[in-house]
Design an enzyme around this catalytic site. Structure first.
Site, PDB file in Angstrom:
ATOM      1  N   HIS A  83     -14.294 -24.790 -24.346  1.00 56.46           N
ATOM      2  CA  HIS A  83     -14.090 -24.258 -22.987  1.00 56.46           C
ATOM      3  C   HIS A  83     -14.662 -22.861 -22.899  1.00 56.46           C
ATOM      4  O   HIS A  83     -14.641 -22.098 -23.867  1.00 56.46           O
ATOM      5  CB  HIS A  83     -12.604 -24.252 -22.615  1.00 56.46           C
ATOM      6  CG  HIS A  83     -11.734 -23.347 -23.430  1.00 56.46           C
ATOM      7  ND1 HIS A  83     -11.487 -22.032 -23.080  1.00 56.46           N
ATOM      8  CD2 HIS A  83     -11.064 -23.544 -24.589  1.00 56.46           C
ATOM      9  CE1 HIS A  83     -10.681 -21.476 -23.967  1.00 56.46           C
ATOM     10  NE2 HIS A  83     -10.421 -22.376 -24.907  1.00 56.46           N
ATOM     11  N   ASP A  86     -13.819 -20.598 -20.297  1.00 55.68           N
ATOM     12  CA  ASP A  86     -12.961 -19.590 -19.664  1.00 55.68           C
ATOM     13  C   ASP A  86     -12.202 -18.809 -20.726  1.00 55.68           C
ATOM     14  O   ASP A  86     -12.021 -19.275 -21.853  1.00 55.68           O
ATOM     15  CB  ASP A  86     -11.986 -20.227 -18.680  1.00 55.68           C
ATOM     16  CG  ASP A  86     -10.933 -21.116 -19.352  1.00 55.68           C
ATOM     17  OD1 ASP A  86     -11.330 -21.929 -20.213  1.00 55.68           O
ATOM     18  OD2 ASP A  86      -9.741 -20.994 -19.028  1.00 55.68           O
ATOM     19  N   GLU A 116      -9.468 -24.159 -19.262  1.00 57.70           N
ATOM     20  CA  GLU A 116      -8.558 -24.630 -20.319  1.00 57.70           C
ATOM     21  C   GLU A 116      -7.356 -23.716 -20.463  1.00 57.70           C
ATOM     22  O   GLU A 116      -6.232 -24.186 -20.714  1.00 57.70           O
ATOM     23  CB  GLU A 116      -9.321 -24.704 -21.652  1.00 57.70           C
ATOM     24  CG  GLU A 116      -8.551 -25.370 -22.795  1.00 57.70           C
ATOM     25  CD  GLU A 116      -7.728 -24.408 -23.639  1.00 57.70           C
ATOM     26  OE1 GLU A 116      -6.981 -24.870 -24.520  1.00 57.70           O
ATOM     27  OE2 GLU A 116      -7.816 -23.184 -23.405  1.00 57.70           O
TER      28      GLU A 116
END
Length: 379
Positions: A79, A81, A149
């Site tokens: 992920h 983020d 996430e």
């Protein structure tokens, strides 16, 4: 490009997600980085590169030297983020010598973003390694990078069918050798308390102070079953927020347990605490809403333990001792496993996630990269 240079370049993008947002992705700035990654993937020679409107990025490394149909399609997922817990803007990543290791860290004012940009760097470096070493035979490899996430939504819009893998691995673990295929069963609990307001001078036997009742509810919960008092397979109740006035109050908990039966018992216990409040102060004083968030992926991994053994061998071949342990949390892989994509979690080398002490050793990143390469090698 060296893996450390690739990773440090990634850290320059602020990609914090936001749990108060209802958009997908939750912040527009995540898409800025996703577009950068899309262009980099194309530049590095990956194929079938697709970035969806919701920020899900998919790509393919075609099979090499083998009949693709004879090999499983293996996926790797990270992920992009970063956590809302600590600033992810203006990160000043630096390489320092520490205990004989070259460590990447920040200046102490932000998080680093190794969770999970280290995973992205390791996957990208592994794909470039496969491209540059045509003597390595492997089947089709799929790569995916996703948003959100850190706020528990990363797998919500992940297209498992489009990804088209037999199994996959999230590259989102911590210290060297971590291999995880068990995680908490997880739920959130929202408790609301309704008070009755009256002038305090006339309050005897009439006022219901919601804020005080909320504090009472908190005291009723087991003091030795919290995150700060548990470890390993021990579950807990975690009070994440408490607010209120005399008129109304609210408590938010997260409920965690690896054992599914104990998980259900924990939810039942919280409901019984609500009933105790209502028995004491009157029906309707207290209410609860419990929402399951994710489940223990072990149930989905046990039938395909060969993928765990494959990861263990790949680690050993990279000079890494596997350390199998339960996740005291969850990963996108847990939710994806229940969507039909078995997905254990592999180390990135990142330490002290979500805060200004976050750091990663370059040598461990290199070992994670080689673990990925070894996983896809044909026997």
């Amino acid at each position: 490009m060296k893996i450390e240079d690739r990773f440090i370049r990634y850290t320059q993008f602020d990609t914090q997600s936001c749990d108060e947002s209802d958009t997908v992705p939750s912040t527009a700035k995540q898409l800025v980085f996703a577009r950068f990654l899309r262009d980099e993937m194309i530049e590095e020679g990956l194929q079938d590169v697709v970035l969806t409107e919701q920020g899900y990025l998919y790509a393919t490394m075609p099979a090499n030297g083998v009949d693709a149909a004879s090999q499983p399609v293996i996926g790797f997922i990270s992920h992009y983020d970063t956590s809302p817990d600590c600033s992810g803007a203006n990160i000043k990543a630096q390489i320092v010598e520490q205990g004989g290791e070259r460590i990447i860290k920040t200046d102490g004012t932000t998080l680093l973003g190794a969770d999970d940009k280290a995973g992205i760097a390791e996957i990208m470096q592994a794909m470039c390694y496969l491209r540059d070493h045509p003597e390595i035979q492997h089947g089709t490899v799929r790569v995916a990078f996703n948003p959100d996430e850190e706020i528990g939504r990363g797998a919500d819009n992940f297209d498992v069918e489009r990804f088209g893998c037999d199994f996959a691995y999230t590259i989102d673990g911590g210290d060297e050798g971590e291999l995880e295929y068990e995680n908490f069963n997880a739920a959130s609990a929202q408790i609301k308390i309704k008070g009755f307001v009256i002038h305090p001078g006339y309050a005897k036997d009439r006022m219901l102070n919601a804020a005080r009742i909320a504090a009472e509810f908190s005291r009723m919960m087991p003091e030795d079953e919290t995150p700060e008092t548990t470890e390993g397979y021990e579950g807990f109740y975690h009070l994440t927020s408490l607010s209120g006035t005399c008129e109304s109050a609210q408590l938010t908990y997260i409920i965690r347990d690896h054992d599914s039966k104990l998980f259900e018992q924990r939810k039942a216990f919280m409901r019984s605490m609500v009933q105790r409040i209502n028995d004491k102060y009157g029906a309707g004083t207290c209410s609860i809403e419990i929402r399951d968030q994710y489940y223990n992926m072990l149930n989905k991994i046990e039938p395909v333990m060969h993928i765990v053994e494959r990861a263990k061998k790949a680690m050993r071949d990279a000079g890494v001792t596997p350390k199998v342990q339960p996740i005291r949390g969850g990963t996108d892989g847990a939710q994806l496993s229940f969507k039909g994509l078995p997905c254990p979690n592999i180390f990135t080398g990142a330490i002290d996630f979500h805060g200004p002490d976050e750091h990663v050793a370059i040598s461990v990143m290199q070992k994670a990269m080689m673990t990925i390469v070894n996983i896809v090698k044909t026997p």
